[in-house]
Each structure stands twice: as C-alpha cells, then as structure tokens.
Scaffold this motif. Sequence first.
Motif, PDB file in Angstrom:
ATOM      1  N   THR A 409       0.859  -1.234   0.023  1.00  0.00           N
ATOM      2  CA  THR A 409      -0.152  -0.007  -0.032  1.00  0.00           C
ATOM      3  C   THR A 409       0.847   1.248  -0.081  1.00  0.00           C
ATOM      4  OG1 THR A 409      -0.138  -0.008   2.590  1.00  0.00           O
ATOM      5  CG2 THR A 409      -1.939  -0.979   1.346  1.00  0.00           C
ATOM      6  N   VAL A 410       0.296   2.524  -0.548  1.00  0.00           N
ATOM      7  CA  VAL A 410       0.973   3.472  -0.582  1.00  0.00           C
ATOM      8  C   VAL A 410       0.170   4.688  -0.100  1.00  0.00           C
ATOM      9  CG1 VAL A 410       2.273   5.107  -2.168  1.00  0.00           C
ATOM     10  CG2 VAL A 410       2.591   2.769  -2.382  1.00  0.00           C
ATOM     11  N   THR A 411       0.663   5.586   0.693  1.00  0.00           N
ATOM     12  CA  THR A 411      -0.073   6.766   1.191  1.00  0.00           C
ATOM     13  C   THR A 411       0.706   8.116   0.938  1.00  0.00           C
ATOM     14  OG1 THR A 411      -1.312   5.715   2.765  1.00  0.00           O
ATOM     15  CG2 THR A 411      -1.126   7.793   2.831  1.00  0.00           C
ATOM     16  N   LEU A 412      -0.013   9.022   0.112  1.00  0.00           N
ATOM     17  CA  LEU A 412       0.770  10.330   0.056  1.00  0.00           C
ATOM     18  C   LEU A 412       0.503  11.450   1.065  1.00  0.00           C
ATOM     19  CD1 LEU A 412       0.137  11.300  -3.678  1.00  0.00           C
ATOM     20  CD2 LEU A 412       2.061   9.587  -2.612  1.00  0.00           C
ATOM     21  N   ALA A 413       1.232  11.786   2.089  1.00  0.00           N
ATOM     22  CA  ALA A 413       1.088  12.444   3.145  1.00  0.00           C
ATOM     23  C   ALA A 413       1.417  13.744   2.708  1.00  0.00           C
ATOM     24  CB  ALA A 413       2.005  12.234   4.525  1.00  0.00           C
ATOM     25  N   VAL A 414       0.476  14.805   2.551  1.00  0.00           N
ATOM     26  CA  VAL A 414       0.472  15.989   1.899  1.00  0.00           C
ATOM     27  C   VAL A 414      -0.113  17.204   2.754  1.00  0.00           C
ATOM     28  CG1 VAL A 414       0.871  15.042  -0.258  1.00  0.00           C
ATOM     29  CG2 VAL A 414      -1.329  15.787   0.430  1.00  0.00           C
ATOM     30  N   PRO A 415       0.571  18.501   2.614  1.00  0.00           N
ATOM     31  CA  PRO A 415      -0.433  19.445   3.335  1.00  0.00           C
ATOM     32  C   PRO A 415      -1.872  19.368   2.918  1.00  0.00           C
ATOM     33  CG  PRO A 415       1.635  20.422   2.519  1.00  0.00           C
ATOM     34  CD  PRO A 415       1.632  18.896   1.945  1.00  0.00           C
ATOM     35  N   ALA A 416      -2.681  19.899   3.871  1.00  0.00           N
ATOM     36  CA  ALA A 416      -4.322  19.521   3.734  1.00  0.00           C
ATOM     37  C   ALA A 416      -4.578  20.301   2.377  1.00  0.00           C
ATOM     38  CB  ALA A 416      -4.845  20.024   4.853  1.00  0.00           C
ATOM     39  N   PRO A 417      -4.387  21.619   2.047  1.00  0.00           N
ATOM     40  CA  PRO A 417      -4.746  22.367   0.830  1.00  0.00           C
ATOM     41  C   PRO A 417      -4.406  21.529  -0.327  1.00  0.00           C
ATOM     42  CG  PRO A 417      -3.838  23.867   2.487  1.00  0.00           C
ATOM     43  CD  PRO A 417      -3.254  22.550   2.856  1.00  0.00           C
ATOM     44  N   VAL A 418      -3.639  20.582  -0.520  1.00  0.00           N
ATOM     45  CA  VAL A 418      -3.264  20.189  -1.863  1.00  0.00           C
ATOM     46  C   VAL A 418      -3.753  18.718  -1.897  1.00  0.00           C
ATOM     47  CG1 VAL A 418      -1.300  21.541  -2.309  1.00  0.00           C
ATOM     48  CG2 VAL A 418      -0.969  19.645  -1.006  1.00  0.00           C
ATOM     49  N   ARG A 419      -4.328  18.172  -0.693  1.00  0.00           N
ATOM     50  CA  ARG A 419      -4.709  16.825  -0.611  1.00  0.00           C
ATOM     51  C   ARG A 419      -5.688  16.476  -2.022  1.00  0.00           C
ATOM     52  NH1 ARG A 419      -8.358  13.674   3.866  1.00  0.00           N
ATOM     53  NH2 ARG A 419      -8.234  11.494   2.884  1.00  0.00           N
ATOM     54  N   THR A 420      -6.731  17.163  -2.430  1.00  0.00           N
ATOM     55  CA  THR A 420      -7.544  16.814  -3.432  1.00  0.00           C
ATOM     56  C   THR A 420      -6.717  16.756  -4.614  1.00  0.00           C
ATOM     57  OG1 THR A 420      -9.461  18.121  -2.362  1.00  0.00           O
ATOM     58  CG2 THR A 420      -9.555  17.480  -4.954  1.00  0.00           C
ATOM     59  N   GLU A 421      -5.715  17.589  -4.962  1.00  0.00           N
ATOM     60  CA  GLU A 421      -4.899  17.434  -6.099  1.00  0.00           C
ATOM     61  C   GLU A 421      -4.119  16.114  -6.190  1.00  0.00           C
ATOM     62  OE1 GLU A 421      -1.203  19.759  -8.435  1.00  0.00           O
ATOM     63  OE2 GLU A 421      -2.332  20.841  -6.531  1.00  0.00           O
ATOM     64  N   ALA A 422      -3.767  15.777  -4.909  1.00  0.00           N
ATOM     65  CA  ALA A 422      -2.808  14.749  -4.960  1.00  0.00           C
ATOM     66  C   ALA A 422      -3.823  13.378  -5.171  1.00  0.00           C
ATOM     67  CB  ALA A 422      -2.111  14.394  -3.370  1.00  0.00           C
ATOM     68  N   ALA A 423      -4.888  13.454  -4.675  1.00  0.00           N
ATOM     69  CA  ALA A 423      -5.799  12.106  -4.732  1.00  0.00           C
ATOM     70  C   ALA A 423      -6.333  11.914  -5.995  1.00  0.00           C
ATOM     71  CB  ALA A 423      -7.060  12.559  -3.990  1.00  0.00           C
ATOM     72  N   VAL A 424      -6.406  12.749  -7.031  1.00  0.00           N
ATOM     73  CA  VAL A 424      -7.046  12.579  -8.286  1.00  0.00           C
ATOM     74  C   VAL A 424      -6.191  11.744  -9.326  1.00  0.00           C
ATOM     75  CG1 VAL A 424      -8.478  14.524  -8.228  1.00  0.00           C
ATOM     76  CG2 VAL A 424      -6.228  14.675  -9.408  1.00  0.00           C
ATOM     77  N   HIS A 425      -4.788  11.641  -8.883  1.00  0.00           N
ATOM     78  CA  HIS A 425      -4.021  11.255  -9.776  1.00  0.00           C
ATOM     79  C   HIS A 425      -3.815   9.619  -9.906  1.00  0.00           C
ATOM     80  CE1 HIS A 425      -1.764  14.740 -11.049  1.00  0.00           C
ATOM     81  NE2 HIS A 425      -1.944  15.277  -9.864  1.00  0.00           N
ATOM     82  N   ARG A 426      -3.929   8.844  -8.758  1.00  0.00           N
ATOM     83  CA  ARG A 426      -4.006   7.405  -8.799  1.00  0.00           C
ATOM     84  C   ARG A 426      -5.161   6.902  -8.059  1.00  0.00           C
ATOM     85  NH1 ARG A 426       0.069   4.283 -12.047  1.00  0.00           N
ATOM     86  NH2 ARG A 426      -0.904   2.100 -11.798  1.00  0.00           N
ATOM     87  N   PRO A 427      -6.042   6.013  -8.261  1.00  0.00           N
ATOM     88  CA  PRO A 427      -7.005   5.712  -7.340  1.00  0.00           C
ATOM     89  C   PRO A 427      -6.470   4.708  -6.283  1.00  0.00           C
ATOM     90  CG  PRO A 427      -7.441   4.771  -9.653  1.00  0.00           C
ATOM     91  CD  PRO A 427      -6.304   5.646  -9.591  1.00  0.00           C
ATOM     92  N   GLU A 428      -5.368   3.984  -6.545  1.00  0.00           N
ATOM     93  CA  GLU A 428      -4.749   2.856  -5.704  1.00  0.00           C
ATOM     94  C   GLU A 428      -4.193   3.609  -4.597  1.00  0.00           C
ATOM     95  OE1 GLU A 428      -4.198   3.259  -8.889  1.00  0.00           O
ATOM     96  OE2 GLU A 428      -4.368   1.335  -9.990  1.00  0.00           O
ATOM     97  N   ILE A 429      -3.686   5.017  -4.548  1.00  0.00           N
ATOM     98  CA  ILE A 429      -3.036   5.380  -3.696  1.00  0.00           C
ATOM     99  C   ILE A 429      -3.671   6.152  -2.755  1.00  0.00           C
ATOM    100  CG2 ILE A 429      -1.074   7.057  -3.361  1.00  0.00           C
ATOM    101  CD1 ILE A 429       0.304   6.247  -5.830  1.00  0.00           C
TER     102      ILE A 429
END
Length: 695
Positions: A409-429
Amino acid sequence: MTEGGAYATPGEPPTTPAGAPATGLAPASGTGPGADPGPAGTWVLSAAAVRRGDRLAADAGLGGPVLMETAGRTAATLLWKVAGPFSAREPVVVLAGGGNNGGDGMVLARWVARWAGPAAVKVFLLAEPGRLRGEAAVQWSLLARAGVPAIALAGEPAPGAQQGTRQNPGAGAAPVAAEFPEPGAGRQPTAGPAGAAGPHPGAGLQPGAGRPAAAGPGSGVGLAVDPFLDHLEAAVARARVVVDALLGVGVRGALRPLAARALEVVGAAGVPVFALDLPSGLDADTGEAAPVVPRATWTATFAAAKWGLLLGQGPERAGQVFVVDIGWPQAAGAGGTGGEAEAGAPGGTGGFPAARVLDAAGVAALLPRRPWDAHKGWAGHVVVAGGRPGQVGAAVLAGTAALQAGAGTVTLAVPAPVRTEAAVHRPEIMTWALPATAGGEWDAAAATALAEREGERRGRVVRVIGPGLGQSPGAAACLAQWLGLGDPSAAGGPADPGPAGGPPAGAPAFPPTVLDADGLNLAARLGIDRLRERPGPFPLVLTPHPGEAARLLGWTTAQVQARRPLAALELARRSGAVAVLKGAGTLIASPAGDLYVCTRGHPGMASAGMGDALAGVAGAMLAQGLEPLAAALAAVFLHALAGELAAPAAGIPVRATELIARLPAALELVRRGLPRGTEALGVPGVAWLRPPLAG
C-alpha cells in the motif's frame, strides 16, 4: 591449426583462449575474479590498483609474458567474434605503442595472422624498434618469426614505453621488414617471412624522407614520421577494423604530438576501432579525454574495468566494453581494493577505491519472493511525505513508482490544501491531509500528525521524505523531528514488525526512511554528520544528485563530479547511511565502505521526475523487507533497466511516467534472467560490462 605452423587454415579461432578462466566475475565477498558471483559482477579499479594487481600476479608466478599472451590472444578471439572474419582484402590494422599496450596489440596481431593468414593483419609500431624493452621487445621479435607485415617508426621515442609493470629485462628487438604498398597504390603486401623480398617502405618517397634506420643490432626497418603517417592513413582507409594498442593505463596527461597525429589519422577514417584496455589518451581514473582520443566501437579491458571507462567521457569513447580475464589470481582481483583513496578530501583523486558492477543475476537474488499466501500487508506500506502547492507531482511520481515496484500500500502524506490535487492522480494510492500554513506549506505540527497516522497502521511502514516537500521553516522543523534530531517523541512511527508482518511491538520507533530532493537539502542545513545521531540508528537511504551531494558535503558540484567514487563513499561515511549518488553510472555506497556502480540506464533518463521515481522504488524495496544496501542496489538497477525499456531511441528524453510504467517489466526481466555478462557473448574469459537486454 597446427601448433608449429606459421598460421592455420583461415576460419574461426578457438572458442577457449589458452589460459583464460571461464569467468571474470568478482564474488560478493570481494576475493577477486574467478569465484562465485554475488550481487555484483566485475571489479572496477584505478590505474594504481591495476599496477598492484599485476605485481601480485607476478608474485604468484604469473609474469608479464604469461599475462600479455593471455590478454592478446583472448582479445584476438573477441575481435574475431565482434568484427571478423578478416582477410587480405579487409585486414586488421594494429596501431601499437612501445609499451605493454603495444605488446598486447602485437600478440593480437600474431594470432589473427595465425587464424586468417599474415596478409589479414598489418602492424604499425609508433616507436623505434631498437628502443623497445621488456615484453614489447619480445613481441616485436615474435612478429618477425610469424611473418606478420609490420612497419616501424625511425628515430623517435616509443610512446607508452614506460607504461605498465610487466617487465622482461634483457630481451632484444629483432628487425621486422615493412611490406606495404605505397599510399593509394592498392598493392597487396607480401605475406612471406620478415626480411623476405618485397617493396621497401621508403620506395618512391622523396630523397631522405623514408630512409630506413640503421640496421644495427636491435633495430628495425622504419620510416620517418610523415611517410609513416601516410602509410598508416592508406592502410586504415581500407581496413575492416583498427586496433588501438597505442597507450594504456600507465600514461596520463597531455598526449605527445606524434601520438596525437596518429590518433587523428585513425579518427578521420571513420573505421570501427577496437581499443585494448582503454582508448588511447583516455585517463584511466577520471575518464577525461582530449578531442583526438578515439571513439571506439569496442573496448577490451584487461583483468578488470577501469574507472575511466565509466566516468566522464569514458562511456562515450569506449563503446561496448568487455572485461578480459587474463588470469590474475583471486588475491589480486581487487588490486588491493584501492586503499590509497583519501576520504573527505575533494582535491585530487588519491586513486579511486575499488568497486563492483551491479549484476542482474545478483540483483535477482536480492529481490523479495512473495509467498503464495501473501497479502498487501506483507509487502509493506510506503508513506511519501512531500508535495506542496505547485509540486504535488513529485510526490505522486514517488508514490506511483513505489506501487509499481511492489509495495503493498502507498499513502501520500501532503499538506491539507493540496490533498484533493494529490488524490485525483492514482485511485490505488491513499492520501493523508496534514497540518499546513495559510499558504499551503508544511506546518511543524505535521510531524506529529504523520507519526500518529502511521501508528494506526498494522505492518511495516517505510517513509520516503522529500519529493516536493519544499524548504519552508515548517518543512525544516518536520524533517528534524522525523530524523529524530528535534523532538524524537513527536516523530516516532510504528515499530518495524519484520518480514512476517503483524502488529507493532514495543514503543514507537523511527521507520526505515529514504531521503530525497528537498529532504536532502534540508538535511544539508542540519549538517550531514548529524545524521549519525539519529535514533537507533534507523535504516536510512540517501538519494542525492550531484548538486545535492555537493550541498551535503560542502564541496562544489564540479568536485563531486570529478571524484564521484570518493564522494559516494564520503556521503555514506559521514551520514552513517547508504548513499546513492545519481547520474551517469550511479554509485551506491555503504557506511562500511562497500561501493557499487550501475552501468545500465539511458541518456534519455536525464529528465524531470526521475529522482522521485527512484526514491519510490527504494521505498518499495525497504517496505518488502530488504536491508538498506540491498534495497538501494535493487532499486538503482530496476530503475535504470526500466529507463532502457522506456527509451524509444538514443537521445530521446524519457518521461518519468513512462519509466514507472515499465517497472513491472523490469522486475520480470530480472527475475526471469537477463543474459549474464560472462554468457551474453559466448567467449570464455570475457565478460560484457553491459550485456544487451536480449540474448
């Protein structure tokens, strides 16, 4: 072929050169060529280490004549394999110097003549025969007995006469007649024995220009410089291949004018070049090259690869590199392991330490094997701590690479304001939103928040810190805590449960970490030596490019590039971590002093996002239970191999997303088995430094 005959019936040479062991691979334990291979292949040595290896071989009873005969004959077999067969119509032209490299070339010429007839090879000795010493003098006399057409230079010192350590004092030089047509005349040379009737090399020249040298004891028939070069130019123009046996590892610094002129003749002809040991004039340690240094199609390097073939301009000048086992005893395999290197000093090479080339078979043995009942927790959880406004893509690339390289499993830990941008790229992450400043940068409170989220996970957790992290004060505070150099209690994550998985045991610990990009830049501000103070110390892998390495070490980027092997070892020593110094010929160093080099990859990989992808692959290897050094070795090799698979053509940039998409194919290739360096060509005693992807 009869042993006593002048030459054999033209045809294939023997496939097993005399005296050549079956393997040129170095073992993982570091004992030298000839033993079972470990995670790495051939040795890479400095010029000083090669000289020590020759001395150790001599001490073991393998003197210069034995080594030279093995080197020259095996090189002749290799030449036949890659460029033969040869004939009088398309001969081999050997440009030989007056030292050991020239002697190797003369041995090669003698064996080509034996297999294809004397008219199939022509030797140009850029030296006065009467000044030859040691094995070179012996080999010149043997050319005469074999009837090999040869021409020498009159009245000039012998280029390369001082190179090497293989000596045979007292050997004299016998004259060899030069039996060549005039430049442009197109006449075939007489194939009779040396001294037999034939056109004199000076015939038809201006009075005095081509007068032969005095025929006293130990001297040969020779030409003055200009006629010699004229004949060389004419012969090279109709040659099938030119063997560059002019200068070897013992020559450094600026080329002498005569040697430069001869190499200009070779370069201008556009004929394939087969270099012995290394292209003449290429610095054996640094890879520095003057413009006239030949661009070889193939290089047969003896006993071990030389650093100059892998650094600087070496890869471009050397072409396909083959390592020829000349029979060094195992104790000489690492040439003393290059203990003369000065750690910590950016000035001067000090003689680079020995390293080993990553081998596909060895890397395959490192890769984790999933059991039939494996689940995603078995393969670990990679947390990428990075991303900020405008740089979310770096974290996404690292996370995607980790997923493609086998992380459960992989998680992107990012600042809250950019979470939506990070989430749209790869549904498995998955994504975690962490505390941020009003501007979307990292807040210091994110360090504790990340540790708390990790503590909720069951199984092995690995951090990849840095892609798109930025260098804000909040990011700096987080990094210090994640490294245990701020408030350790605020940054701890779950304990590593080991390969079997399961719930965390004991107090929170600092998980294995890959530090990349801005994580490295912020670590440089803390001071690289402070990394040794980290708790545990927990497993840590650094993946700097040369600029980041320079900031960590306090060197300039130019100093790092000029001394890459020393820089990699210094990074590992001062940090107490495994260091991956990226670039052409990526280097991997451990705190214990292990050094490896990767010869795979593609120039198109010099593009944005490649480092992020490598950090993700390294994280995936750690997550699957590999130790830091093994994880770094596997990650570097797989990343480079995927880059080759993604490259459409030489010089075309490869996108990081294309490389990442081919990581599963790279894994499959390595597991299935790439052609091994000692097997790809099919010549015993010869290892292909970078074998093709397909046999």
